[in-house]
Write a protein that holds these residues in place. Sequence first.
Motif, PDB file in Angstrom:
ATOM      1  N   TYR A   7      -2.974   6.273   7.610  1.00 44.06           N
ATOM      2  CA  TYR A   7      -1.889   5.307   7.646  1.00 44.06           C
ATOM      3  C   TYR A   7      -0.965   5.563   8.837  1.00 44.06           C
ATOM      4  N   ILE A   8      -0.664   6.811   9.091  1.00 49.25           N
ATOM      5  CA  ILE A   8       0.228   7.142  10.204  1.00 49.25           C
ATOM      6  C   ILE A   8      -0.417   6.751  11.527  1.00 49.25           C
ATOM      7  N   ILE A   9      -1.692   7.047  11.702  1.00 48.86           N
ATOM      8  CA  ILE A   9      -2.381   6.711  12.949  1.00 48.86           C
ATOM      9  C   ILE A   9      -2.474   5.199  13.123  1.00 48.86           C
ATOM     10  N   SER A  50      14.577   1.390  20.759  1.00 50.90           N
ATOM     11  CA  SER A  50      15.403   1.941  19.672  1.00 50.90           C
ATOM     12  C   SER A  50      14.964   1.396  18.319  1.00 50.90           C
ATOM     13  N   PHE A  51      14.668   0.086  18.300  1.00 51.10           N
ATOM     14  CA  PHE A  51      14.227  -0.520  17.043  1.00 51.10           C
ATOM     15  C   PHE A  51      12.930   0.116  16.550  1.00 51.10           C
ATOM     16  N   PHE A  52      11.921   0.181  17.444  1.00 51.61           N
ATOM     17  CA  PHE A  52      10.650   0.762  17.043  1.00 51.61           C
ATOM     18  C   PHE A  52      10.787   2.253  16.726  1.00 51.61           C
ATOM     19  N   ILE A  59       9.419   5.383   8.656  1.00 49.07           N
ATOM     20  CA  ILE A  59       8.100   5.523   8.034  1.00 49.07           C
ATOM     21  C   ILE A  59       7.709   6.989   7.926  1.00 49.07           C
ATOM     22  N   VAL A  60       7.972   7.759   8.969  1.00 52.66           N
ATOM     23  CA  VAL A  60       7.672   9.194   8.912  1.00 52.66           C
ATOM     24  C   VAL A  60       8.504   9.854   7.814  1.00 52.66           C
ATOM     25  N   ALA A  61       9.777   9.473   7.708  1.00 51.30           N
ATOM     26  CA  ALA A  61      10.624  10.032   6.646  1.00 51.30           C
ATOM     27  C   ALA A  61      10.084   9.649   5.266  1.00 51.30           C
TER      28      ALA A  61
END
Length: 188
Positions: A7-9, A50-52, A59-61
Motif C-alpha cells: 500500500y505504501i509503495i 506542501s499539500f502532497f 498516510i504514513v502516520a
Amino acid sequence: MNSIYKYIISFSVTILFSLLTFLFLLKFFHRTYGLTDASIMSGYISGIGSFFGGVVGGIVAFFATKIQLTNIIEKEKIESRKKYYNILRLLVNELEHNSSILKKHINPQQLDYFELLEDEVWLFIRFDANNHMPSETVSVLSTLYRDIRDMRSKNLDYSSSDVSDRLESINIILANINIFLENFNNNK
C-alpha cells in the motif's frame, strides 16, 4: 506486513505520478499562457509540494499508528493468556488440595475436615471461565464447587460414596485442565 508495504509503495507511486503530471501541466500552461513570473510558478510548486507532503505524512502516520495498535493488541492478548494460564495453574493447585483433603478424610463422620476445602480461585474465575475452558468442564466445576460449599457448611449429609464421586470429578477436571494447559504451552 507485506500488504502494508504494498500500500505504501502504490500510494507513493500514485503521489509521484500526480506530482509529475501537475508539474507537466503547470509547465504547459506556463508556455501556453505566457506566465513569465517565476515566483508564481514556484509558489504553485511549493504549495502543491506542501499539500502532497502533508498527505504522505498523514498516510504514513496512519500506517504507523495501525502497526502500533496491532502490536499493542497482540501484546494484550498474550498477557491475558499468560494471566489466565497462571490462574488455571492456581485452580489446579486448589483442586489438588481439595482432592488431598477428600482422600485423607473419606469418612463422612469427620466433617471437621470439610472446612479445609477451598474455593477462592474458583470464585475469582468462575464468571470468566467459559471464555477459556470448554463449557462441559466449567459445568462440572460449578457442580463440584457447589458441593464443596455444601460440604463446608455441613448442611447436607455426605456418604463416603458422595465423597468418592467428588474425588472422581476432581480427577476428571484436573485431566481436562492439564490437557488445556499442555495445548496452551504448545501454542505459545
